[in-house]
Structure formats: C-alpha cells, structure tokens
Scaffold this motif. Structure first.
Motif, PDB file in Angstrom:
ATOM      1  N   UNK A  83       0.815  -1.190   0.000  1.00 33.49           N
ATOM      2  CA  UNK A  83       0.000   0.000   0.000  1.00 33.49           C
ATOM      3  C   UNK A  83       0.862   1.260   0.000  1.00 33.49           C
ATOM      4  N   UNK A  84       1.929   1.206   0.714  1.00 31.21           N
ATOM      5  CA  UNK A  84       2.840   2.339   0.799  1.00 31.21           C
ATOM      6  C   UNK A  84       3.458   2.630  -0.571  1.00 31.21           C
ATOM      7  N   UNK A  85       3.760   1.582  -1.331  1.00 37.69           N
ATOM      8  CA  UNK A  85       4.334   1.744  -2.667  1.00 37.69           C
ATOM      9  C   UNK A  85       3.303   2.378  -3.606  1.00 37.69           C
ATOM     10  N   UNK A  86       2.058   1.994  -3.495  1.00 38.14           N
ATOM     11  CA  UNK A  86       0.992   2.542  -4.322  1.00 38.14           C
ATOM     12  C   UNK A  86       0.824   4.044  -4.056  1.00 38.14           C
ATOM     13  N   UNK A  87       0.916   4.424  -2.824  1.00 42.20           N
ATOM     14  CA  UNK A  87       0.800   5.841  -2.440  1.00 42.20           C
ATOM     15  C   UNK A  87       1.970   6.640  -3.026  1.00 42.20           C
ATOM     16  N   UNK A  88       3.170   6.083  -3.017  1.00 44.87           N
ATOM     17  CA  UNK A  88       4.347   6.760  -3.568  1.00 44.87           C
ATOM     18  C   UNK A  88       4.208   6.946  -5.083  1.00 44.87           C
ATOM     19  N   UNK A  89       3.652   5.931  -5.756  1.00 40.59           N
ATOM     20  CA  UNK A  89       3.467   6.026  -7.205  1.00 40.59           C
ATOM     21  C   UNK A  89       2.453   7.124  -7.536  1.00 40.59           C
ATOM     22  N   UNK A 117       1.719   9.733  -5.693  1.00 43.78           N
ATOM     23  CA  UNK A 117       2.355  11.017  -5.381  1.00 43.78           C
ATOM     24  C   UNK A 117       3.346  11.406  -6.479  1.00 43.78           C
ATOM     25  N   UNK A 118       4.106  10.435  -6.979  1.00 45.14           N
ATOM     26  CA  UNK A 118       5.058  10.692  -8.050  1.00 45.14           C
ATOM     27  C   UNK A 118       4.355  11.111  -9.338  1.00 45.14           C
ATOM     28  N   UNK A 119       3.266  10.441  -9.709  1.00 44.19           N
ATOM     29  CA  UNK A 119       2.501  10.797 -10.902  1.00 44.19           C
ATOM     30  C   UNK A 119       1.882  12.192 -10.762  1.00 44.19           C
ATOM     31  N   UNK A 120       1.379  12.507  -9.563  1.00 47.77           N
ATOM     32  CA  UNK A 120       0.801  13.830  -9.315  1.00 47.77           C
ATOM     33  C   UNK A 120       1.871  14.915  -9.447  1.00 47.77           C
ATOM     34  N   UNK A 121       3.040  14.693  -8.902  1.00 45.24           N
ATOM     35  CA  UNK A 121       4.141  15.655  -8.988  1.00 45.24           C
ATOM     36  C   UNK A 121       4.589  15.828 -10.438  1.00 45.24           C
ATOM     37  N   UNK A 122       4.630  14.742 -11.185  1.00 42.79           N
ATOM     38  CA  UNK A 122       5.019  14.812 -12.590  1.00 42.79           C
ATOM     39  C   UNK A 122       3.995  15.621 -13.391  1.00 42.79           C
ATOM     40  N   UNK A 123       2.709  15.415 -13.115  1.00 40.49           N
ATOM     41  CA  UNK A 123       1.654  16.158 -13.812  1.00 40.49           C
ATOM     42  C   UNK A 123       1.757  17.647 -13.505  1.00 40.49           C
ATOM     43  N   UNK A 124       1.984  18.001 -12.256  1.00 43.75           N
ATOM     44  CA  UNK A 124       2.146  19.407 -11.869  1.00 43.75           C
ATOM     45  C   UNK A 124       3.376  20.008 -12.572  1.00 43.75           C
ATOM     46  N   UNK A 125       4.460  19.261 -12.608  1.00 40.14           N
ATOM     47  CA  UNK A 125       5.679  19.734 -13.264  1.00 40.14           C
ATOM     48  C   UNK A 125       5.482  19.978 -14.756  1.00 40.14           C
ATOM     49  N   UNK A 126       4.771  19.080 -15.426  1.00 41.92           N
ATOM     50  CA  UNK A 126       4.510  19.227 -16.858  1.00 41.92           C
ATOM     51  C   UNK A 126       3.629  20.452 -17.107  1.00 41.92           C
ATOM     52  N   UNK A 127       2.604  20.644 -16.277  1.00 42.10           N
ATOM     53  CA  UNK A 127       1.722  21.808 -16.432  1.00 42.10           C
ATOM     54  C   UNK A 127       2.495  23.107 -16.228  1.00 42.10           C
ATOM     55  N   UNK A 128       3.345  23.145 -15.225  1.00 39.91           N
ATOM     56  CA  UNK A 128       4.137  24.350 -14.954  1.00 39.91           C
ATOM     57  C   UNK A 128       5.103  24.636 -16.109  1.00 39.91           C
TER      58      UNK A 128
END
Length: 108
Positions: A1-7, A9-20
């Motif tokens: 479950x912890x690994x799923x949460x990290x993935x 979070x990583x996808x969310x951060x990547x999406x924010x970075x691409x938008x910026x």
C-alpha cells in the motif's frame, strides 16, 4: 500500500511539473513574439525613414526645387524633367501634385 501511495504522489508531482513547464514555455513564447513585433516595427520605421532621406537626396540632385511653393502640408516640392511637380512622403514615395494642390510658401 505504501508503494501505491508513492506512485500516486510521483505521478501527481510529474503532472504538476509538466503543467508548470507548459505554462512557462507559453508565456516565454509570448514575450519573444512581442519582442520580435517591436523589433519588426522599429526596423520598418527605420527603413521608411532611410528610403525617404535617400529619395529626397536624389531628388535634390536630379530635379529642381520649386522655390515659391510647398506641398499640401508644407513639404518641399520638386520639379522633374517632364515638368511634373511632386513631394516625397515619410515612406520615401513620390507623390505627384496638381497645380491646384500647390500652396504659396509662407514668409519666414
């Protein structure tokens, strides 16, 4: 479950970075476009002024200046070989005049 949460979070951060990145690229592109337009307008003004000065200089050498008359807005009037009267506008273009368009030169 912890690994799923990290993935997630990583996808969310990547999406924010691409938008910026896309937003910054678009705004920077507008700045470049505006600068190019300003340089283009300035270059056009300089080119027109250069053409005007060149045509006026050539007219002074090859044609006669009509001493007692001026153009509609006080421009210097030239007479060419065919006895046609003209003045040079701000873009360097010769504007031919009729006798009725000539004005008396004001006394200075």
């Amino acid at each position: 479950m912890n690994t799923m949460r990290k993935i997630q979070l990583l996808l969310f951060a990547a999406a924010i970075g691409i938008c910026a990145t896309l937003a910054a690229t678009e705004s920077r592109g507008q700045g470049i476009d505006t600068a190019v337009k300003k340089v283009g307008k300035t270059g056009k003004k300089i080119g027109q002024k250069t053409a005007s000065v060149a045509v006026k200089g050539a007219s002074r050498i090859t044609d006669n200046v009509y001493k007692g008359k001026v153009g509609p807005d006080g421009q210097t009037v030239y007479i060419n070989k065919k006895d046609r009267k003209y003045y040079v506008d701000e873009k360097g273009k010769k504007i031919y005049l009729k006798e009725s368009e000539l004005r008396d030169k004001p006394e200075e």
